[in-house]
Design a protein around this motif. Structure first.
Motif, PDB file in Angstrom:
ATOM      1  N   UNK A 105       0.826  -1.204   0.000  1.00  0.00           N
ATOM      2  CA  UNK A 105       0.000   0.000   0.000  1.00  0.00           C
ATOM      3  C   UNK A 105       0.861   1.255   0.000  1.00  0.00           C
ATOM      4  N   UNK A 106       0.429   2.239  -0.785  1.00  0.00           N
ATOM      5  CA  UNK A 106       1.080   3.547  -0.806  1.00  0.00           C
ATOM      6  C   UNK A 106       0.009   4.617  -0.621  1.00  0.00           C
ATOM      7  N   UNK A 134       0.657  -4.480  -8.357  1.00  0.00           N
ATOM      8  CA  UNK A 134      -0.548  -4.746  -7.587  1.00  0.00           C
ATOM      9  C   UNK A 134      -0.612  -3.989  -6.275  1.00  0.00           C
ATOM     10  N   UNK A 135       0.234  -2.972  -6.098  1.00  0.00           N
ATOM     11  CA  UNK A 135       0.209  -2.165  -4.875  1.00  0.00           C
ATOM     12  C   UNK A 135      -1.041  -1.279  -4.878  1.00  0.00           C
ATOM     13  N   UNK A 136      -1.734  -1.238  -3.755  1.00  0.00           N
ATOM     14  CA  UNK A 136      -2.899  -0.369  -3.620  1.00  0.00           C
ATOM     15  C   UNK A 136      -2.416   1.059  -3.384  1.00  0.00           C
ATOM     16  N   UNK A 137      -2.895   1.991  -4.206  1.00  0.00           N
ATOM     17  CA  UNK A 137      -2.418   3.372  -4.122  1.00  0.00           C
ATOM     18  C   UNK A 137      -3.590   4.334  -3.986  1.00  0.00           C
ATOM     19  N   UNK A 178       4.547   4.408   2.920  1.00  0.00           N
ATOM     20  CA  UNK A 178       4.730   3.149   2.203  1.00  0.00           C
ATOM     21  C   UNK A 178       4.536   1.974   3.158  1.00  0.00           C
ATOM     22  N   UNK A 179       3.571   1.108   2.823  1.00  0.00           N
ATOM     23  CA  UNK A 179       3.308  -0.119   3.573  1.00  0.00           C
ATOM     24  C   UNK A 179       3.087   0.132   5.065  1.00  0.00           C
ATOM     25  N   UNK A 180       2.709   1.363   5.426  1.00  0.00           N
ATOM     26  CA  UNK A 180       2.481   1.742   6.835  1.00  0.00           C
ATOM     27  C   UNK A 180       3.710   1.470   7.709  1.00  0.00           C
ATOM     28  N   UNK A 181       4.874   1.534   7.071  1.00  0.00           N
ATOM     29  CA  UNK A 181       6.130   1.322   7.787  1.00  0.00           C
ATOM     30  C   UNK A 181       7.057   2.535   7.701  1.00  0.00           C
ATOM     31  N   UNK A 182       6.998   3.249   6.588  1.00  0.00           N
ATOM     32  CA  UNK A 182       7.869   4.406   6.375  1.00  0.00           C
ATOM     33  C   UNK A 182       7.005   5.594   5.967  1.00  0.00           C
TER      34      UNK A 182
END
Length: 295
Positions: A105-106, A134-137, A178-182
């Motif tokens: 996810x972004x 396939x990243x959800x944006x 990004x990815x709820x990590x950064x």
């Protein structure tokens, strides 16, 4: 093949090592073909050696950084969860690197109305790669972005690929997650730099706030765009009125709503004339007594 096509083919074959001139420089040298193994030795081997050297350097640097991380005290790790980056070029490189590593996810918020065409073009390749994996944006703009052709063209390109775009009157603070990590947040001094946030508590807080703003936002889709603009204009005016009644300056109102100072002043002038206000103080009084109709 005509002469131009022949010359191009000869040039390509010579670059691959499959063809050479066999004469002694007399001006009409014959062309000598070479077997594929000859080309493999001449062309591929040097590239393979360079690739091996680069891979060895990457492995060495990775090993060194891993060792450094193991030796870093926990207190320093906590301090490093916030990293200030001052140069815009460095920020862009980091965003590209984080985007290439993103897998799920972004989230992105870009307030300020219309976006610069150069910035949109720079992000297009990165966005295409993200969506291709396939990243959800999801991206949040301000309503004023609905009136910018470059932004709308960008949205029309990325939404068929899977991107989701919505707008708010007041917008949401600038950020990328990004990815709820950064998380990437702007500096307080409004410079071109950024703060890279890795603390999970801070990133989770910003992501949750983004989710709440997203729920209240309006889709920016190609369908019924004209009707959306009318509704967006009304919301922009009501946002201006709210800030006007709070006593905010024209400059601050323009900044929050994401429009130019001149455009903001035109809106305020229209509002004051519509309600018959003599000055800003009088306008605040009248607006607090009766809602603005927008007509």
């Amino acid at each position: 093949m005509d002469r131009g096509e022949t010359d191009e083919a000869v040039r390509d074959l010579r670059e691959l090592g499959l063809l050479s001139t066999g004469g002694a420089g007399t001006g009409a040298e014959p062309l000598v073909p070479h077997p594929v193994d000859f080309a493999r030795v001449k062309v591929l081997n040097p590239l393979q050696r360079e690739l091996n050297r680069t891979q060895a350097l990457v492995d060495e640097l990775r090993s060194g950084l891993d060792q450094l991380e193991l030796r870093t005290p926990r207190a320093q790790h906590a301090h490093c969860s916030l990293e200030v980056v001052h140069e815009l070029s460095d920020v862009r490189r980091l965003i590209t690197g984080f985007a290439d590593e993103c897998r799920e996810e972004a989230l992105s918020s870009q307030p300020g109305g219309a976006r610069v065409e150069e910035v949109l073009a720079d992000s297009m390749d990165r966005t295409t790669r993200l969506l291709g994996r396939g990243v959800r944006m999801r991206t949040l703009y301000q309503h004023t972005a609905r009136f910018n052709p470059a932004t709308l063209s960008y949205v029309d390109l990325v939404t068929p690929l899977g991107a989701q775009v919505r707008t708010l009157a007041g917008g949401f603070p600038r950020c990328i997650i990004f990815d709820r990590k950064i998380g990437i947040l702007p500096l307080l001094d409004d410079s071109k730099g950024a703060v890279i946030v890795r603390d999970p508590q801070v990133v989770a807080f910003v992501a949750e706030a983004f989710d709440r703003a997203w729920t209240a936002a309006s889709d920016l889709s190609p369908e019924e765009r004209r009707a959306d603009r009318v509704a967006a204009t009304s919301e922009i005016q009501h946002a201006i009125i709210s800030l006007l009644t709070q006593g905010e300056s024209d400059k601050r109102i323009a900044q929050v709503v994401g429009i130019s100072l001149r455009n903001c002043q035109r809106h305020i002038s229209h509002i004051m004339k519509s309600i018959g206000a003599r000055n800003r103080l009088h306008a605040g009084y009248l607006l607090s007594k009766e809602p603005f109709s927008g007509h």
